[in-house]
Design an enzyme around this catalytic site. Structure first.
Site, PDB file in Angstrom:
ATOM      1  N   ARG A   1     -23.996  14.754 -11.519  1.00 47.38           N
ATOM      2  CA  ARG A   1     -24.237  13.954 -12.712  1.00 47.38           C
ATOM      3  C   ARG A   1     -23.930  12.495 -12.388  1.00 47.38           C
ATOM      4  O   ARG A   1     -22.933  12.184 -11.737  1.00 47.38           O
ATOM      5  CB  ARG A   1     -23.366  14.421 -13.892  1.00 47.38           C
ATOM      6  CG  ARG A   1     -23.838  15.700 -14.553  1.00 47.38           C
ATOM      7  CD  ARG A   1     -25.155  15.496 -15.286  1.00 47.38           C
ATOM      8  NE  ARG A   1     -25.633  16.692 -15.964  1.00 47.38           N
ATOM      9  CZ  ARG A   1     -26.439  17.594 -15.426  1.00 47.38           C
ATOM     10  NH1 ARG A   1     -26.839  17.443 -14.167  1.00 47.38           N
ATOM     11  NH2 ARG A   1     -26.855  18.638 -16.116  1.00 47.38           N
TER      12      ARG A   1
ATOM     13  N   GLU B   1     -31.542   8.164 -17.536  1.00 49.30           N
ATOM     14  CA  GLU B   1     -32.724   8.789 -16.945  1.00 49.30           C
ATOM     15  C   GLU B   1     -33.858   8.787 -17.961  1.00 49.30           C
ATOM     16  O   GLU B   1     -33.628   9.106 -19.131  1.00 49.30           O
ATOM     17  CB  GLU B   1     -32.403  10.225 -16.508  1.00 49.30           C
ATOM     18  CG  GLU B   1     -31.352  10.295 -15.412  1.00 49.30           C
ATOM     19  CD  GLU B   1     -31.059  11.712 -14.934  1.00 49.30           C
ATOM     20  OE1 GLU B   1     -31.636  12.668 -15.503  1.00 49.30           O
ATOM     21  OE2 GLU B   1     -30.253  11.864 -14.002  1.00 49.30           O
TER      22      GLU B   1
ATOM     23  N   HIS C   1     -34.067  13.312 -10.301  1.00 50.42           N
ATOM     24  CA  HIS C   1     -33.386  14.467 -10.895  1.00 50.42           C
ATOM     25  C   HIS C   1     -34.240  15.726 -10.744  1.00 50.42           C
ATOM     26  O   HIS C   1     -34.537  16.430 -11.712  1.00 50.42           O
ATOM     27  CB  HIS C   1     -33.063  14.220 -12.366  1.00 50.42           C
ATOM     28  CG  HIS C   1     -31.961  15.099 -12.875  1.00 50.42           C
ATOM     29  ND1 HIS C   1     -31.188  14.796 -13.972  1.00 50.42           N
ATOM     30  CD2 HIS C   1     -31.485  16.296 -12.430  1.00 50.42           C
ATOM     31  CE1 HIS C   1     -30.304  15.748 -14.192  1.00 50.42           C
ATOM     32  NE2 HIS C   1     -30.467  16.682 -13.263  1.00 50.42           N
TER      33      HIS C   1
END
Length: 305
Positions: free
Chosen positions: A229, A258, A277
Site C-alpha cells: 500500500r 490512484e 497497481h
C-alpha cells in the site's frame, strides 16, 4: 438476499459471470467500473451485499444504503476505501479476501526488483527516444533482500529470492518461522538489505511505517519495492531519498493517490519504475478472488444474516 458487484472492470465481470454460473443468479454485475460514492445508494437499492473492488464507501454514504448489511471487499486493503469500525456500528460487516494473489503479487515484487536493479525502464525510455543509454546494473545473486511484514506474499517472495541465490532477512510484528528467511530486528534489516520490500497491511499503526527516520536507516543505495500500500511510506521522505540517491531506485505498484496524478514527482524521477497497481492481475489470481467472493456470498446467504 441480493448481491451486487458494484464496480466490475471488464476482466472481473467476465470472471464473475463465468464462475457464478447458474448457482448464484442473485449476484448482479455492474459493468461500469467508474462508480462514484454518491451513486452507490441508487445502484445498490435494497441489495444486502455489496461486492467492491476499488470504490470508496464513506460512512455517510453507507448510511444511505438502506438494505446494506455486508461488504465483500476484493482484497485485504478495505481500510483504504472505507472505515470498517464505523460501518460495523451501522450493522454493516466488512469481509476481506486474503491469499488469492500471493504468487502473482510476489512475482511482481520480484519483477520490479530485477527491473530496478538493471535500470531497464530507464534504458527502455531512452531507446524509444533514440538514445543509447547503457547502464551498469546491480548483480542480485549473493545480495540481501529484507522483507518487512511476513504473510503469504512475503513467503512467496522469499521462496523466489532464495532460489535466485539471494540472502533473505525478514521482520514481522508477530513471531514467524520460515526456512527461507532469517528473522531479525527491523534496524538490522534496514541497515543490511540491498533491497527492501514492503508486505504490511495498512492500518492506523502501519500508516507511514517507513518514515523519514527509517528511510535514513536504510543501507545507502538500496532498492525499495512496494507492492503493498502506498500509504505505508512517507512519500515526501521517499522522494527526497530518491533525489539524493540514498534510495538508488524504487519499484512501485501502489500509490497514496490512484490513479497516479500525471504531474506526480514519481513520474519525473528517472530512478523510479512504475506499475499501475496491477501486481495481482493474473487469470489465476482473478479466479481465486472471485471464487472467494462468491463463497462469502454463499456463506452469508446460508447464515441468513
Amino acid at each position: 438476499m441480493r448481491a451486487i458487484f458494484v464496480d466490475a472492470n471488464e476482466t472481473l465481470a467476465l470472471v464473475m459471470e463465468r464462475l457464478r454460473g447458474a448457482d448464484a443468479p442473485y449476484v448482479a454485475v455492474n459493468r461500469q467500473p467508474d462508480v462514484t460514492p454518491p451513486e452507490l445508494p441508487a445502484l445498490l437499492g435494497d441489495a444486502e451485499i455489496a461486492i467492491i473492488d476499488h470504490t470508496a464507501l464513506p460512512t455517510d454514504i453507507a448510511r444511505q444504503c438502506k438494505g446494506l448489511k455486508h461488504v465483500v471487499f476484493l482484497g485485504t486493503g478495505a481500510r483504504s476505501y472505507m472505515n470498517p469500525e464505523e460501518l460495523a456500528a451501522l450493522g454493516i460487516a466488512v469481509h476481506i479476501i486474503k491469499g488469492y494473489g500471493d504468487t502473482a503479487v510476489a512475482e511482481c515484487a520480484i519483477a520490479l526488483m530485477w527491473a530496478a536493479a538493471k535500470d531497464i525502464a530507464y534504458m527502455d525510455r531512452g531507446m524509444r527516444d533514440g538514445k543509447w543509454l547503457r547502464r551498469d546494473g546491480l548483480q542480485l545473486t549473493g545480495k540481501t533482500i529484507g522483507l518487512i511484514g511476513y504473510g503469504g506474499i512475503a513467503a512467496e517472495v522469499a521462496r523466489i529470492a532464495t532460489g535466485s541465490g539471494m540472502r533473505v532477512l525478514a521482520w514481522n510484528r508477530s513471531p514467524k518461522n520460515d526456512p527461507n528467511a532469517n528473522f531479525v530486528g527491523l534496524d538490522e534489516l534496514l541497515a543490511q538489505s540491498h533491497v527492501v520490500s514492503l508486505h504490511l497491511l495498512l492500518n492506523d499503526d502501519t500508516r507511514n511505517f517507513l518514515s523519514a527516520a527509517r528511510i535514513a536507516q536504510m543501507r545507502p543505495g538500496a532498492i525499495l519495492i512496494n507492492t503493498a500500500r502506498g500509504a505505508l511510506v512517507d512519500e515526501a521522505a521517499m522522494v527526497a531519498a530518491l533525489q539524493s540517491g540514498h534510495i538508488a531506485h524504487a519499484g512501485l505498484d501502489v500509490f497514496i493517490t490512484e490513479p497516479l496524478p500525471a504531474d506526480h514527482a514519481f513520474s519525473r524521477l528517472p530512478n523510479v519504475t512504475l506499475s499501475a497497481h496491477s501486481a495481482f492481475r493474473t487469470p489465476e489470481a482473478s479466479d481465486n478472488l472471485i471464487n472467494a467472493a462468491l463463497e462469502h456470498c454463499r456463506r452469508i446467504r446460508a447464515e441468513g444474516r
